[in-house]
Write an enzyme that holds these catalytic residues in place. Structure first.
Site, PDB file in Angstrom:
ATOM      1  N   HIS A 126       0.830  -1.211   0.000  1.00 53.97           N
ATOM      2  CA  HIS A 126       0.000   0.000   0.000  1.00 53.97           C
ATOM      3  C   HIS A 126       0.858   1.253   0.000  1.00 53.97           C
ATOM      4  CE1 HIS A 126      -3.044   2.902   0.657  1.00 53.97           C
ATOM      5  NE2 HIS A 126      -3.300   2.708   1.928  1.00 53.97           N
ATOM      6  N   ASP A 158       3.476   8.261  -6.670  1.00 51.85           N
ATOM      7  CA  ASP A 158       4.632   7.955  -5.834  1.00 51.85           C
ATOM      8  C   ASP A 158       5.926   7.852  -6.630  1.00 51.85           C
ATOM      9  OD1 ASP A 158       3.201   7.813  -3.394  1.00 51.85           O
ATOM     10  OD2 ASP A 158       2.410   5.879  -4.010  1.00 51.85           O
ATOM     11  N   HIS A 162      -1.364   0.974 -10.905  1.00 49.53           N
ATOM     12  CA  HIS A 162      -2.183   1.366  -9.752  1.00 49.53           C
ATOM     13  C   HIS A 162      -3.420   0.486  -9.731  1.00 49.53           C
ATOM     14  CE1 HIS A 162      -4.577   3.850  -7.008  1.00 49.53           C
ATOM     15  NE2 HIS A 162      -3.457   4.433  -6.663  1.00 49.53           N
TER      16      HIS A 162
END
Length: 390
Positions: free
Chosen positions: A235, A327, A274
């Site tokens: 996560h 990210d 994702h």
């Protein structure tokens, strides 16, 4: 080979067809007025506002107000809210003792422990009303960065840095972490990062918070569980892993070969793909431009060039829905600010506190215990055999 996300079987009792959605993929368990995500179009909105407008024109305090209270604030409302956040920054002295006690643990474990301990010192802790939950959420939004920064100093044998009341939320966090005021560009980029991470629907940590809130536990218990869920690398670990990847690649010229090797070995390329988005993560573009500018400002433009070389090498896989996510760029922002790699996920948590809070507020508004089923596929009924006869 892992099982597919969807399995169909028949019950033994009623011959009724049951469809199992592993990981609850594609299952809607409730309604929400907070976060809209269109994974195919690559669209994200908070309370109806595009993430592009919020990242480009808003700031964390304003976005936090929007999430928690439902509307964008007036100037007077924003000033009062920012003052409330600043006033809530102080930590009880005993929390510093807790941090010292567990200082050798991973920063996410320290954060989880300290947030849980904070409940002991909050007079609202047992009050589960929406009004008290909101007050606690605002305090936690202010205090979580205090915990992260204090632990960084304590584990390195230094005294924590007191907050600077002149600085906004993101800039103050960088100041407390490093002991020096950040540049305007560094502060703005951290602020954008927090806006982008503030909320993202029913992800694993937010769902964990709602499950706990559904039992009528208080906000501290819910957010402690959310932090525990975020600590899992499936996560929250992407930003940390991307920076390690960039260091391993070392030079933009090596990126294509690195990607080919990873793909040939059926290994993931960090920062791509994702669970929700099939198109590019809409948050990624706002970090890309900032990383380019900050890396030049810091005299380390090669990090940005390495990332862009990886993006170029990954273009053939975009048609399969493997696109860059937010990210991918965040880790380099943290690295350029001199932040330790094991703090990357705690920074994610700092931005996400208002999102967790509003998820809990929605859960308790029309609460129901979240209790899904699992389909039994173990042994058929059998007789118990006494231990001496086995």
């Amino acid at each position: 080979m892992g099982r597919s996300t969807t399995e169909k079987t028949l019950t033994d009792e009623s011959n009724e067809k049951i469809e199992i959605q592993r990981g609850l993929k594609g299952v809607y368990f409730d309604r929400s007025r907070v976060c809209y995500i269109d994974g195919r179009a690559g669209e994200l909105r908070y309370r109806g506002y595009s993430i592009h407008d919020l990242a480009g024109r808003s700031a964390f305090e304003e976005t936090c107000y929007l999430l928690l209270k439902g509307e964008l604030p007036t100037r007077a409302q924003l000033d009062a809210f920012a003052a409330e956040l600043k006033a809530a920054r102080a930590l009880p002295a005993q929390i510093y003792d807790v941090i010292r006690l567990v200082r050798s643990a991973h920063p996410m474990d320290v954060l989880r422990t300290a947030v849980s301990a904070l409940a002991t010192f909050d007079t609202d802790a047992a009050d589960k009303s929406p009004e008290a939950t909101l007050r606690k959420g605002i305090r936690l939004t202010a205090q979580v960065p205090m915990i992260v920064a204090a632990h960084e100093h304590i584990r390195n044998g230094r005294e924590p840095v007191a907050p600077n009341p002149r600085l906004d939320h993101a800039a103050n966090f960088l100041y407390m972490l490093t002991g020096r005021e950040p540049s305007a560009e560094a502060a703005r980029l951290m602020d954008i990062d927090m806006v982008l991470h503030a909320e993202h629907g029913s992800n694993a940590s937010s769902f964990a918070a709602r499950v706990v809130a559904g039992t009528e536990a208080d906000l501290y218990g819910a957010i402690t569980s959310a932090i525990a869920a975020l600590a899992g690398p499936a996560h929250g670990g992407a930003a940390e892993n991307v920076m390690r990847m960039a260091q391993e690649i070392g030079d933009p010229a090596n990126a294509a070969a690195y990607v080919r090797t990873r793909r040939a070995n059926k290994e993931p390329v960090m920062g791509f793909g994702h669970r929700v988005y099939r198109a590019e993560d809409p948050r990624a573009r706002h970090m890309r431009a900032g990383v380019e500018k900050l890396s030049r400002e810091m005299g380390q433009p090669h990090w940005y060039r390495i990332l862009e070389a990886v993006v170029e090498a990954m273009k053939p896989y975009a048609r399969h829905g493997v696109n860059v996510n937010v990210d991918f760029y965040s880790g380099v922002v943290y690295f350029l600010n001199g932040i330790s790699e094991d703090l990357f996920v705690p920074i994610f948590a700092i931005g996400r506190v208002p999102g967790w809070t509003v998820q809990v507020l929605e859960q308790i508004e029309n609460n129901i215990l979240i209790r899904p089923l699992t389909l039994y596929n173990g042994p058929e009924p059998r007789e118990y055999v006494p231990i001496d006869a086995r």
